[in-house]
Each structure stands twice: as structure tokens, then as C-alpha cells.
Design an enzyme around this catalytic site. Structure first.
Site, PDB file in Angstrom:
ATOM      1  N   ARG A 233      35.535  38.918  95.739  1.00 40.54           N
ATOM      2  CA  ARG A 233      35.078  40.065  96.531  1.00 40.54           C
ATOM      3  C   ARG A 233      34.374  41.029  95.596  1.00 40.54           C
ATOM      4  O   ARG A 233      34.799  41.231  94.452  1.00 40.54           O
ATOM      5  CB  ARG A 233      36.253  40.765  97.215  1.00 40.54           C
ATOM      6  CG  ARG A 233      36.779  40.041  98.447  1.00 40.54           C
ATOM      7  CD  ARG A 233      35.791  40.090  99.618  1.00 40.54           C
ATOM      8  NE  ARG A 233      36.280  39.438 100.813  1.00 40.54           N
ATOM      9  CZ  ARG A 233      36.009  38.160 101.165  1.00 40.54           C
ATOM     10  NH1 ARG A 233      35.262  37.387 100.399  1.00 40.54           N
ATOM     11  NH2 ARG A 233      36.473  37.671 102.295  1.00 40.54           N
ATOM     12  N   GLU A 262      28.338  45.633 100.235  1.00 41.53           N
ATOM     13  CA  GLU A 262      27.554  44.545 100.851  1.00 41.53           C
ATOM     14  C   GLU A 262      27.048  45.047 102.187  1.00 41.53           C
ATOM     15  O   GLU A 262      27.850  45.628 102.930  1.00 41.53           O
ATOM     16  CB  GLU A 262      28.428  43.305 101.066  1.00 41.53           C
ATOM     17  CG  GLU A 262      28.640  42.514  99.811  1.00 41.53           C
ATOM     18  CD  GLU A 262      29.435  41.221 100.021  1.00 41.53           C
ATOM     19  OE1 GLU A 262      29.513  40.745 101.180  1.00 41.53           O
ATOM     20  OE2 GLU A 262      29.981  40.706  99.053  1.00 41.53           O
ATOM     21  N   HIS A 281      26.439  36.504  99.454  1.00 40.48           N
ATOM     22  CA  HIS A 281      27.745  36.050  99.952  1.00 40.48           C
ATOM     23  C   HIS A 281      27.611  34.703 100.689  1.00 40.48           C
ATOM     24  O   HIS A 281      27.982  34.583 101.867  1.00 40.48           O
ATOM     25  CB  HIS A 281      28.332  37.127 100.890  1.00 40.48           C
ATOM     26  CG  HIS A 281      29.820  37.048 101.057  1.00 40.48           C
ATOM     27  ND1 HIS A 281      30.637  38.136 101.073  1.00 40.48           N
ATOM     28  CD2 HIS A 281      30.648  35.979 101.232  1.00 40.48           C
ATOM     29  CE1 HIS A 281      31.897  37.770 101.266  1.00 40.48           C
ATOM     30  NE2 HIS A 281      31.923  36.450 101.359  1.00 40.48           N
TER      31      HIS A 281
END
Ligand SMILES: NC(=O)C1=CN([C@@H]2O[C@H](COP(=O)(O)OP(=O)(O)OC[C@H]3O[C@@H](n4cnc5c(N)ncnc54)[C@H](O)[C@@H]3O)[C@@H](O)[C@H]2O)C=CC1
Ligand SMILES: O=C(O)C(=O)CO
Length: 326
Positions: A233, A262, A281
Site C-alpha cells: 500500500r 492514489e 496499482h
């Protein structure tokens, strides 16, 4: 057992598969099975669901008054462990175990690209420049420090070792060293291990403990020619501190599949930092066929266990944010 209502919110391209539906019907012959798209799940529907398999919108979960169990398609559970998201008493399970095999390939690919200076050559190619950077390195003889030794970290460690690298693993809690590691330590030893690593990989869940774990201080302990790979993450890394270190040449390069925040804002300087690879991602998508096959196996295992009154696998500890007992 009362008749259960199970809602499946499968990713696009997988929901219509009759073979999978038949397998699920075989596991839960007496249940009502509903296959529905995420954006078509409304308050009335969610109110009658007992088991939800998918990645529901968090805002709809407050209407899930009969929900007993939510099985996620993701390994990360951070979006659903925040207070107030899940109704009280709901069991949360994740899909850890489904992603390590594919994500470790992304990690190997990004490490090789950085060691072999591919970002530099990509830039040169755009300028039509035939020029060596003089910096090519190989895994052989290097040391990788794997932080977050769960499914993803351990699959990467096996592959790095197979390529001839040395691998040091870092765990939260002490444990026996598996063969694919050369050394194993607990996370409190990180500061003394970082100066030894050529490659540092992060496959950590987003928790209070991991929040900005890699800030100015930890990054400052890395070798100036080391590379950092983050696939867990984005919150594990302080993006501004990393960006500054890359521009200042305090570490050689980075590969980031996850960022904080993000999406990464278009104006963030790290986009243009030297030797930096950024992907949006994508290293462990649940709608990638191979990954979804493994996610589907976890779903079937857990549904069978549920109807056999056995403890589910991959139960997320709501206080730590990842798999219980890990
Ligand atoms: N970029 C992507 O597309 C994807 C990202 N992920 C992320 O990767 C994370 C890891 O996934 P898995 O390996 O499947 O999960 P996992 O639950 O198997 O492994 C996580 C490991 O991190 C360890 N850990 C937690 N806090 C730690 C700390 N402070 N220091 C050292 N170790 C610590 C846990 O003990 C556990 O072994 C997920 O939580 C998710 O956030 C997962 C899949 C796809
Ligand atoms: O499984 C996860 O946690 C993911 O991030 C998938 O994209």
C-alpha cells in the site's frame, strides 16, 4: 440452518460464467444465489443479503442489516476495517494467497529493470541516443530485504533466491526461517538491516504501524545505490520524502505500484524522479484471469467451510487490518 442469501459481485467478464455458477450452486444448494454488478446493488437488495462476496461500495454497507460475512476479492482489507464501515458482528475475510504468484513477477520485473537501468535507456531511446549508462547490475551477488513476509513477500523471496540473490526477510513476529530466506529478523531490526540491502521490497498492508514506515529516516538508512519497490500500500512510504531522496541521489531508484495518495496527482515531482517506475496499482488486479482463478478457489473453500460449520480461512483481524494470527 436458515436459508441463506448470497450475493456475488464478481468482476466484469467473470460473472456470466456458467461453470463457476454451477460449482457455487453445488456448494450451496439450498441458498439463494444472486449475481449482481457492484453499481446495481441497492439498499433493498443489500438488506436481505447474509453473505456478500465482492468489493461492495462502503456507503451501501450501512444498510446491510442481515450481513454475517463479507468475503473480499482483494488481499488488502484496509478500506473495510475502518471504524463504522462494517455493521457490528460481520466477519471479514480477504483473498490473501491469490496474488503472490503474479505480483512477485511484477516485483522481479521491476527490480531487474532498475538494476539494469532500463528507465535510463527508455529515456535515451526517446531521444534516439545510443549511449551506455555504465551502470548495469545483476541479482547475483545482491541482497534483497523483504519487508512484509506474507504471501506476496514470500513468493518474491523464493524467486529472488532462485535468481542467485541473497534474501533477508523481516517479520512482525519471530518465526522459523524458511529455506528460501538466508536470514530472518523481526521488524524492530529494520534500521540495522537497511544499510545492507541492495533491494528493499515492501508488501505491507496499510495499518497504523505501517503508515509512513518508510519516511526520511528509513530511506536515509538505505545504500545510495539501492532500489525500493513498493507493491503493498502506498501509505507505507512518505511519497514526498522518497521523491526528495531520489532527486538528491540518496537512493538509486524506485518502482511504485502503489502511492500515497492514489491516484498520484499529475503535478507530483516523483513522476519525473530519476530511475523511477510508476504503475497505477496494477500488479495484483483481481480481474486478471490467473488471479481471479485463485480468488475463486478461496471463495469456494470458504463457502464450503461456512456450510460445513468450519472456521473460515483468511479471517481479517479488524484490529490489525490483515489475516488473523499473522
Ligand atoms: N498492488 C496490488 O495490486 C496489491 C496490493 N496488495 C497489498 O499487499 C498487502 C500484502 O498482501 P499479502 O502478502 O497477500 O498479505 P499477507 O497478509 O499474506 O501478508 C502481509 C504480511 O505483512 C506483515 N506485516 C504487517 N505489518 C507489518 C510490519 N509492521 N512489519 C513487518 N511485517 C508486517 C504481516 O505479518 C503479514 O505477514 C495487502 O495487505 C495489500 O494491501 C495485495 C494485492 C494486490
Ligand atoms: O488485493 C488488493 O489488496 C489489491 O490492492 C488489489 O488491487
Amino acid at each position: 440452518m436458515d436459508k441463506k442469501t448470497i450475493l456475488f459481485d464478481f468482476p466484469e467478464g467473470f460473472k456470466a460464467d456458467e461453470i463457476r455458477r454451477a460449482k457455487l450452486r453445488g456448494i450451496a444448494p439450498d441458498a439463494e444465489l444472486i449475481f449482481q454488478d457492484n453499481n446495481e446493488i441497492n439498499q433493498d437488495l443489500i438488506a436481505k443479503v447474509n453473505i456478500l462476496i465482492g468489493m461492495p461500495r462502503r456507503s451501501i454497507l450501512k444498510y446491510a442489516s442481515n450481513l454475517e460475512w463479507l468475503q473480499l476479492l482483494s488481499a488488502g482489507a484496509d478500506l473495510y476495517t475502518k471504524p463504522g464501515v462494517l455493521p457490528d458482528g460481520v466477519t471479514l475475510t480477504n483473498a490473501t494467497g491469490a496474488y503472490g504468484k503474479s505480483m512477485s513477477e511484477y516485483m522481479i520485473c521491476s527490480v531487474l529493470s532498475l538494476l539494469m537501468d532500463f528507465p535510463h535507456y527508455r529515456d535515451n531511446q526517446r531521444q534516439h541516443q545510443w549511449k551506455s549508462s555504465g551502470k548495469s547490475r545483476h541479482v547475483l551477488g545482491t541482497t534483497a530485504l523483504v519487508v512484509g513476509l506474507g504471501n506476496i513477500g514470500s513468493e518474491f523471496a523464493k524467486r529472488y533466491k532462485a535468481l542467485g540473490g541473497k534474501v533477508i526477510g523481516v517479520k512482525r513476529t519471530p518465526g522459523e526461517k524458511p529455506d528460501y530466506l538466508d536470514e530472518l529478523y523481526t521488524a524492530d531490526r529494520l534500521d540495522e538491516l537497511l544499510p545492507r540491502a541492495d533491494v528493499v521490497t515492501l508488501s505491507l498492508p496499510s495499518t497504523g504501524e505501517t503508515q509512513h514506515l518508510f519516511g526520511k529516516e528509513k530511506i536515509g538508512l538505505m545504500k545510495p545505490d539501492a532500489v525500493l519497490v513498493n507493491v503493498g500500500r502506498g501509505t507505507a512510504v512518505d511519497t514526498d520524502a522518497l521523491s526528495k531522496a531520489l532527486y538528491a541521489g540518496k537512493l538509486y531508484g524506485a518502482a511504485l505500484d502503489v502511492t500515497d495518495p492514489e491516484p498520484l496527482p499529475a503535478e507530483h515531482p516523483i513522476w519525473d524522479a530519476p530511475n523511477t517506475i510508476i504503475t497505477p496499482h496494477i500488479s495484483g488486479r483481481w480481474d486478471a484471469r490467473e488471479n481471479f482463478e485463485r480468488v475463486f478457489e478461496i471463495i469456494c473453500t470458504n463457502l464450503s467451510r461456512y456450510f460445513d460449520n468450519k472456521t473460515l480461512i483468511n479471517i481479517v483481524d479488524l484490529s490489525t487490518g490483515y489475516k488473523k494470527n499473522d
